[in-house]
Design a protein around this motif. Structure first.
Motif, short mmCIF file in Angstrom:
data_model
loop_
_atom_site.label_atom_id
_atom_site.label_comp_id
_atom_site.label_asym_id
_atom_site.label_seq_id
_atom_site.Cartn_x
_atom_site.Cartn_y
_atom_site.Cartn_z
N GLY A 92 -96.27 -115.36 -71.96
CA GLY A 92 -95.65 -115.02 -73.23
C GLY A 92 -94.50 -114.04 -73.16
N ASP A 95 -95.71 -120.54 -72.32
CA ASP A 95 -96.68 -121.02 -71.34
C ASP A 95 -96.37 -120.38 -69.99
OD1 ASP A 95 -98.00 -122.59 -69.35
OD2 ASP A 95 -98.17 -124.25 -70.76
N GLN A 110 -101.36 -116.95 -81.86
CA GLN A 110 -100.13 -117.72 -81.99
C GLN A 110 -99.27 -117.66 -80.72
OE1 GLN A 110 -101.20 -115.60 -84.47
NE2 GLN A 110 -101.99 -117.32 -85.67
N GLY A 111 -99.56 -116.73 -79.85
CA GLY A 111 -98.78 -116.54 -78.64
C GLY A 111 -98.64 -115.07 -78.35
N SER A 154 -95.53 -124.82 -75.15
CA SER A 154 -95.00 -123.56 -75.65
C SER A 154 -94.03 -122.96 -74.63
CB SER A 154 -96.14 -122.58 -75.89
OG SER A 154 -95.65 -121.26 -76.06
N ASP A 156 -90.23 -119.19 -82.52
CA ASP A 156 -90.65 -119.68 -81.19
C ASP A 156 -90.30 -118.67 -80.10
OD1 ASP A 156 -91.66 -122.17 -82.11
OD2 ASP A 156 -89.60 -122.93 -82.27
N GLN A 168 -93.86 -117.45 -79.87
CA GLN A 168 -94.43 -118.10 -78.70
C GLN A 168 -94.08 -117.32 -77.44
OE1 GLN A 168 -96.34 -120.99 -78.80
NE2 GLN A 168 -96.28 -120.67 -81.01
N CYS A 169 -92.91 -116.67 -77.45
CA CYS A 169 -92.45 -115.99 -76.24
C CYS A 169 -91.51 -114.85 -76.60
CB CYS A 169 -91.73 -116.99 -75.32
SG CYS A 169 -91.25 -116.33 -73.70
N SER A 189 -96.12 -120.19 -85.46
CA SER A 189 -95.75 -118.78 -85.37
C SER A 189 -94.50 -118.57 -86.21
CB SER A 189 -95.51 -118.36 -83.91
OG SER A 189 -94.53 -119.19 -83.32
N MET A 241 -97.40 -127.07 -80.03
CA MET A 241 -97.34 -125.62 -80.05
C MET A 241 -97.97 -125.07 -81.32
SD MET A 241 -93.54 -124.78 -78.53
CE MET A 241 -92.68 -125.73 -79.81
N LYS A 242 -98.64 -123.90 -81.20
CA LYS A 242 -99.26 -123.26 -82.35
C LYS A 242 -98.19 -122.73 -83.29
CE LYS A 242 -103.32 -121.88 -79.65
NZ LYS A 242 -104.11 -120.74 -79.16
#
Length: 432
Positions: free
Chosen positions: A296, A341, A149-150, A338, A7, A167-168, A4, A1-2
């Motif tokens: 996201g 995703d 980053q998301g 992620s 998460d 991420q989300c 950030s 995962m990128k």
């Protein structure tokens, strides 16, 4: 995962948002979780003990929700002020049709429970203080944009505007904040053209841990046992459906006249109504979002679906959805993916969709069928209520919906945080 800042960021720290945060801390502790809540929060502000208020708002928890809270290690604390529902009595005012559910028939301790919202919130907060969950409070999520980053989430705290990457984003702030629409989601609304009046009432006869679902020509009403978890008292939580004109008239009445009007609508199954507490009310609308996930971002709780309160299914449906989402997030972390995703979020939606479709249909059909007064319709529904008592299979299906065990159970794996269920509870879970 990128990389950030966090998460998962949860917009809204109410019952749905706080439960999701606790479940992620228990089930997927590797995820960094941040909760943005509009009300200021402080560990010092939490009371050491809880004193129930007569006017406390409450939520009906199905038996299936108890099982979820047991898995999260919360039930032992929550049960201290959880009033059991051991019987459910469903009837049609002025007609012969009725059906009764009893927990003993299903070898359960209860069909469900009634818990004050404030007590549930305090229990969640106390548990969350022992986790690594981060809080931004007071703060409100006002916008979101996709980023490298998301997602980039815009937060407002007073006059200060800031941004954080995640991420989300999980929208758990209900359906009234406007964030859902600002992010481009399209909810569908069905206006029941009625209002729910919520209040606690006292009666001369004990409730005997019985919940009443009463359908009248003016709309449905519910009376849920409220108060002591161990002694059958005289206090019940009322959900009273009223038209705009009736609501205005009832609110203008003195309490004695409110009790008299309620007596006329409900009847004498609990004796005489002796007291009615603070009355809250809101318009009734069935709200659903067909596609509550996007890359996201995901909607949960009332932001995704808001139901008629008489059937008592709203929070229980939301809770099952939260656990399905947590299940997918756990799988994502194990796979190094992620949580934002789209395949992960879409899989959550695919798994939860049949449950919310069935629950919405169950709740909405009760309101529509019992909201019609023509004689042929009334005769058919009364025969249906009697038939539930005569046909074990139909009655069991009705009971599973009422107990919140008809939907999908998420497969949850935790590193040792769950309460150990009793032999009876294990047998029940296996049977379900």
């Amino acid at each position: 995962m990128k990389h950030s800042d966090t998460d998962v960021i949860i917009a809204g720290g109410g019952l749905a948002g706080a439960t999701l945060a606790l479940a992620l801390a228990r089930v997927a502790p590797a995820l960094k979780v941040t909760v943005a809540e509009t009300f200021p929060l402080s560990a010092d502000a939490l009371p050491e003990s809880y004193q129930p208020s007569y006017d406390a708002r409450s939520t009906a928890l199905a038996w299936g929700s108890r099982l979820i809270f047991e898995e999260l290690g919360l039930w032992s604390r929550l049960s201290e002020h959880a009033t059991p529902i051991r019987q459910i009595h469903v009837s049609d005012r002025g007609h012969f049709g009725a059906t009764r559910l009893n927990a003993k028939e299903y070898e359960q301790q209860a069909l469900g429970y009634v818990v004050d919202n404030r007590w549930m919130g305090l229990c969640l907060m106390r548990e969350l203080l022992e986790t690594d969950t981060r809080w931004r409070a007071p703060a409100e999520v006002i916008d979101m944009k996709s980023s490298e980053q998301g997602v980039s989430v815009t937060l407002k705290s007073g006059d200060e505007i800031s941004n954080t990457t995640a991420q989300c984003l999980i929208v758990a702030d209900g359906g009234r904040s406007g964030l859902r629409e600002k992010l481009g989601f399209q909810p569908s609304h069905h206006n029941y053209e009625q209002n729910a009046l919520i209040a606690n009432v006292s009666t001369s006869e004990s409730h005997q841990f019985t919940a009443f679902e009463r359908f009248t020509e003016a709309g449905p009403m519910a009376m849920l046992p409220h108060g002591s978890p161990s002694h059958a008292g005289h206090q019940s939580a009322l959900v009273w459906t009223l038209s705009d004109e009736e609501l205005e008239a009832v609110l203008a009445m003195p309490d004695s006249d409110k009790c008299q009007r309620l007596q006329e609508r409900f009847g004498w199954r609990l004796g005489r109504f002796t007291r009615i507490g603070q009355c809250n009310h809101y318009p009734l609308t069935l709200t659903t979002v067909d596609e509550p996930v996007r890359p996201g971002v995901a909607l949960v709780g009332n932001a995704a679906h808001a139901l008629h309160p008489v059937a008592g299914q709203g929070f229980n449906l939301a809770l099952r959805g939260l656990m399905t989402l947590v299940e997918q997030f756990r799988l994502a972390t194990e796979q190094g993916r992620s949580p934002g995703d789209f395949q992960i979020l879409r899989r959550y939606h695919e798994l939860h969709r049949p449950d919310w479709q069935q629950t919405v249909k169950f709740s909405d059909s009760l309101i529509r069928i019992f909201g019609q007064s023509p004689a042929p319709v009334a005769a058919a529904r009364d025969a249906g209520l009697v038939g539930l008592d005569l046909l074990p299979g139909a009655k069991r299906l009705f009971a599973r919906n009422a107990m919140g065990t008809g939907g999908r159970r998420a497969v949850i794996k935790k590193p040792g945080f769950n309460e150990q269920p009793s032999h009876h509870q294990r047998e029940t879970s296996e049977h379900e």
